[in-house]
Design a protein around this motif. Structure first.
Motif, PDB file in Angstrom:
ATOM      1  N   UNK A  42       5.607   9.053 -15.400  1.00  0.00           N
ATOM      2  CA  UNK A  42       6.269   9.075 -16.442  1.00  0.00           C
ATOM      3  C   UNK A  42       6.514  10.652 -17.032  1.00  0.00           C
ATOM      4  N   UNK A  43       4.926  10.446 -17.356  1.00  0.00           N
ATOM      5  CA  UNK A  43       4.224  11.656 -18.219  1.00  0.00           C
ATOM      6  C   UNK A  43       4.579  12.825 -17.448  1.00  0.00           C
ATOM      7  N   UNK A  44       3.834  12.863 -16.092  1.00  0.00           N
ATOM      8  CA  UNK A  44       3.827  13.862 -15.043  1.00  0.00           C
ATOM      9  C   UNK A  44       5.534  14.651 -15.020  1.00  0.00           C
ATOM     10  N   UNK A  45       5.641  13.440 -14.926  1.00  0.00           N
ATOM     11  CA  UNK A  45       7.852  13.822 -14.714  1.00  0.00           C
ATOM     12  C   UNK A  45       8.679  14.820 -15.657  1.00  0.00           C
ATOM     13  N   UNK A  46       7.552  14.342 -16.837  1.00  0.00           N
ATOM     14  CA  UNK A  46       8.499  14.554 -18.084  1.00  0.00           C
ATOM     15  C   UNK A  46       7.809  15.935 -18.377  1.00  0.00           C
ATOM     16  N   UNK A  47       6.492  16.030 -18.208  1.00  0.00           N
ATOM     17  CA  UNK A  47       5.111  17.518 -18.544  1.00  0.00           C
ATOM     18  C   UNK A  47       6.079  18.827 -17.012  1.00  0.00           C
ATOM     19  N   UNK A  48       6.740  18.438 -15.998  1.00  0.00           N
ATOM     20  CA  UNK A  48       7.290  19.149 -15.207  1.00  0.00           C
ATOM     21  C   UNK A  48       8.424  19.680 -15.692  1.00  0.00           C
ATOM     22  N   UNK A  49       9.265  18.436 -15.967  1.00  0.00           N
ATOM     23  CA  UNK A  49      10.391  18.740 -16.020  1.00  0.00           C
ATOM     24  C   UNK A  49      11.824  19.162 -15.127  1.00  0.00           C
ATOM     25  N   UNK A  99       9.313  -2.556 -11.034  1.00  0.00           N
ATOM     26  CA  UNK A  99      10.435  -3.070 -11.620  1.00  0.00           C
ATOM     27  C   UNK A  99       9.452  -3.914 -12.515  1.00  0.00           C
ATOM     28  N   UNK A 100       8.301  -4.487 -13.046  1.00  0.00           N
ATOM     29  CA  UNK A 100       7.870  -5.624 -13.231  1.00  0.00           C
ATOM     30  C   UNK A 100       7.126  -4.535 -14.494  1.00  0.00           C
ATOM     31  N   UNK A 101       6.681  -4.106 -14.206  1.00  0.00           N
ATOM     32  CA  UNK A 101       5.825  -2.635 -15.044  1.00  0.00           C
ATOM     33  C   UNK A 101       6.146  -1.893 -15.470  1.00  0.00           C
ATOM     34  N   UNK A 102       7.617  -1.353 -15.052  1.00  0.00           N
ATOM     35  CA  UNK A 102       9.124  -0.614 -15.833  1.00  0.00           C
ATOM     36  C   UNK A 102       9.277  -1.629 -16.935  1.00  0.00           C
ATOM     37  N   UNK A 103       9.178  -2.872 -17.327  1.00  0.00           N
ATOM     38  CA  UNK A 103       9.701  -3.821 -17.596  1.00  0.00           C
ATOM     39  C   UNK A 103       8.168  -3.663 -18.835  1.00  0.00           C
ATOM     40  N   UNK A 104       7.222  -4.057 -19.240  1.00  0.00           N
ATOM     41  CA  UNK A 104       5.936  -4.311 -19.328  1.00  0.00           C
ATOM     42  C   UNK A 104       5.597  -2.931 -20.096  1.00  0.00           C
ATOM     43  N   UNK A 122      11.463   7.236 -18.017  1.00  0.00           N
ATOM     44  CA  UNK A 122      10.999   5.611 -17.469  1.00  0.00           C
ATOM     45  C   UNK A 122      11.492   5.630 -15.770  1.00  0.00           C
ATOM     46  N   UNK A 123      12.730   5.998 -16.433  1.00  0.00           N
ATOM     47  CA  UNK A 123      14.098   5.174 -15.413  1.00  0.00           C
ATOM     48  C   UNK A 123      13.520   6.048 -13.730  1.00  0.00           C
ATOM     49  N   UNK A 124      13.016   7.215 -14.371  1.00  0.00           N
ATOM     50  CA  UNK A 124      13.076   8.654 -12.644  1.00  0.00           C
ATOM     51  C   UNK A 124      11.710   7.796 -12.598  1.00  0.00           C
ATOM     52  N   UNK A 125      10.661   7.667 -13.456  1.00  0.00           N
ATOM     53  CA  UNK A 125       9.180   7.532 -12.506  1.00  0.00           C
ATOM     54  C   UNK A 125       9.428   5.958 -12.425  1.00  0.00           C
ATOM     55  N   UNK A 126      10.177   5.026 -12.585  1.00  0.00           N
ATOM     56  CA  UNK A 126      10.218   3.410 -11.490  1.00  0.00           C
ATOM     57  C   UNK A 126      10.733   3.854 -10.379  1.00  0.00           C
ATOM     58  N   UNK A 127      11.861   5.238 -10.729  1.00  0.00           N
ATOM     59  CA  UNK A 127      12.978   4.989  -9.543  1.00  0.00           C
ATOM     60  C   UNK A 127      11.868   5.563  -8.126  1.00  0.00           C
ATOM     61  N   UNK A 128      10.915   6.850  -8.459  1.00  0.00           N
ATOM     62  CA  UNK A 128       9.912   7.683  -7.945  1.00  0.00           C
ATOM     63  C   UNK A 128       9.446   7.020  -7.010  1.00  0.00           C
ATOM     64  N   UNK A 129       9.190   5.930  -6.951  1.00  0.00           N
ATOM     65  CA  UNK A 129       7.741   5.269  -7.120  1.00  0.00           C
ATOM     66  C   UNK A 129       8.694   4.359  -6.334  1.00  0.00           C
ATOM     67  N   UNK A 130      10.003   3.596  -6.762  1.00  0.00           N
ATOM     68  CA  UNK A 130      10.481   3.133  -5.318  1.00  0.00           C
ATOM     69  C   UNK A 130      10.459   4.049  -4.426  1.00  0.00           C
ATOM     70  N   UNK A 198      20.627   4.247  -7.250  1.00  0.00           N
ATOM     71  CA  UNK A 198      19.200   3.190  -7.846  1.00  0.00           C
ATOM     72  C   UNK A 198      18.276   3.511  -9.109  1.00  0.00           C
ATOM     73  N   UNK A 199      19.351   4.963  -9.562  1.00  0.00           N
ATOM     74  CA  UNK A 199      17.823   4.501 -10.293  1.00  0.00           C
ATOM     75  C   UNK A 199      18.908   3.969 -12.200  1.00  0.00           C
ATOM     76  N   UNK A 200      20.768   3.759 -11.667  1.00  0.00           N
ATOM     77  CA  UNK A 200      21.433   2.931 -12.544  1.00  0.00           C
ATOM     78  C   UNK A 200      20.918   2.077 -12.371  1.00  0.00           C
ATOM     79  N   UNK A 201      20.584   1.255 -11.520  1.00  0.00           N
ATOM     80  CA  UNK A 201      20.141  -0.339 -10.869  1.00  0.00           C
ATOM     81  C   UNK A 201      18.908  -0.605 -12.088  1.00  0.00           C
ATOM     82  N   UNK A 202      17.882   0.446 -11.583  1.00  0.00           N
ATOM     83  CA  UNK A 202      16.493   0.317 -12.208  1.00  0.00           C
ATOM     84  C   UNK A 202      16.206   0.565 -13.480  1.00  0.00           C
ATOM     85  N   UNK A 203      17.932   1.199 -14.246  1.00  0.00           N
ATOM     86  CA  UNK A 203      17.553   1.180 -15.742  1.00  0.00           C
ATOM     87  C   UNK A 203      17.546  -0.355 -16.332  1.00  0.00           C
ATOM     88  N   UNK A 204      17.789  -1.230 -15.379  1.00  0.00           N
ATOM     89  CA  UNK A 204      17.693  -3.028 -16.123  1.00  0.00           C
ATOM     90  C   UNK A 204      15.801  -2.949 -16.587  1.00  0.00           C
TER      91      UNK A 204
END
Length: 238
Positions: A42-49, A99-104, A122-130, A198-204
């Motif tokens: 998530x940090x890498x994605x945020x810095x890349x913008x 998904x569990x790691x995203x919740x943590x 965070x949602x973008x990072x989880x979506x990219x990983x999935x 998919x990102x909308x679903x990952x937002x949970x």
């Protein structure tokens, strides 16, 4: 291992390819370690913008993929269908773990000072990983059933990403849209729409505490299993 990309970039887990290689690997990780990798992503994605769709297109050729020979060496004594079931189950576990790691991660952020890790990032990072986990699954199923796409990493990555968008197996002997994958125009718009869904679903998973972890894990497991089974049916010709 043939891989989508012949580069040896995976030893460096500070950038997108290395982080995603670890998140898509079959080796088990505890939830806190996986949350740490997801936070770094998530940090890498945020810095890349950059936009999520651009990041997905860029990482597709870099996803490490096992060829048919390697898969059979990892699952000795199993036939193709049994290996396919193992691959789908492993990808579903990895997707659920993300998904569990995203919740943590959301829970840890609640107790930490503000950082770059806003909910959208965070949602973008989880979506990219999935997506990386599922594209790897699709590619390995094609390798297993001797339907692998031939060509340089960019061509193979785009083709398998196109299969992810369309939820269909590929015919490597076909030409035209089936193998052009996601390169621009209408195909890129189709990818963007799929990613938004998919990102909308990952937002949970950004719901803090146990609820987000359970919801994210359950949803990811279900979606990855359904995708893998559909691709496998296509490749078996049923």
């Amino acid at each position: 291992m043939r891989g989508l990309n012949d580069e040896a970039a995976y030893a460096d887990d500070t950038g997108l390819p290395g982080l995603l290689a670890r998140l898509t690997d079959d080796e088990p990780l505890d939830r806190r370690s996986r949350a740490g990798l997801l936070g770094r992503l998530a940090v890498v994605l945020a810095r890349q913008g950059r936009r999520l769709v651009d990041s997905v297109v860029d990482i597709a050729p870099h996803i490490p993929v096992r060829d048919r020979t390697t898969l059979h060496s990892h699952f000795v004594g199993l036939d193709d269908e049994a290996i396919a079931r193992q691959l789908i189950a492993a990808a579903a576990r990895a997707s659920a773990a993300v998904g569990a790691a995203g919740g943590l991660l959301s829970t840890l952020e609640m107790a930490a000072p503000p950082t770059l890790l806003s909910a959208p990032v965070q949602v973008a990072a989880e979506t990219l990983a999935v997506v990386a986990i599922e594209v790897k699954l699709i590619a390995e199923l094609h390798e297993l059933y001797e339907r692998a796409v031939v060509g340089p990493p960019a061509v193979r990555g785009a083709a398998y990403l196109g299969a992810w968008v369309r939820r269909r197996g590929l015919d490597p002997l076909a030409s035209g849209p089936a193998l052009r994958g996601v390169v621009g125009g209408a195909a890129r718009r189709e990818l963007r729409q799929r990613l938004l869904r998919r990102a909308g679903r990952n937002a949970t998973s950004v719901v803090p505490f146990l609820a987000g972890a359970v919801a994210g894990a359950s949803l990811n497991r279900r979606e990855t299993t359904k995708l893998g089974q559909r691709i496998e049916r296509d490749l078996r010709g049923s």
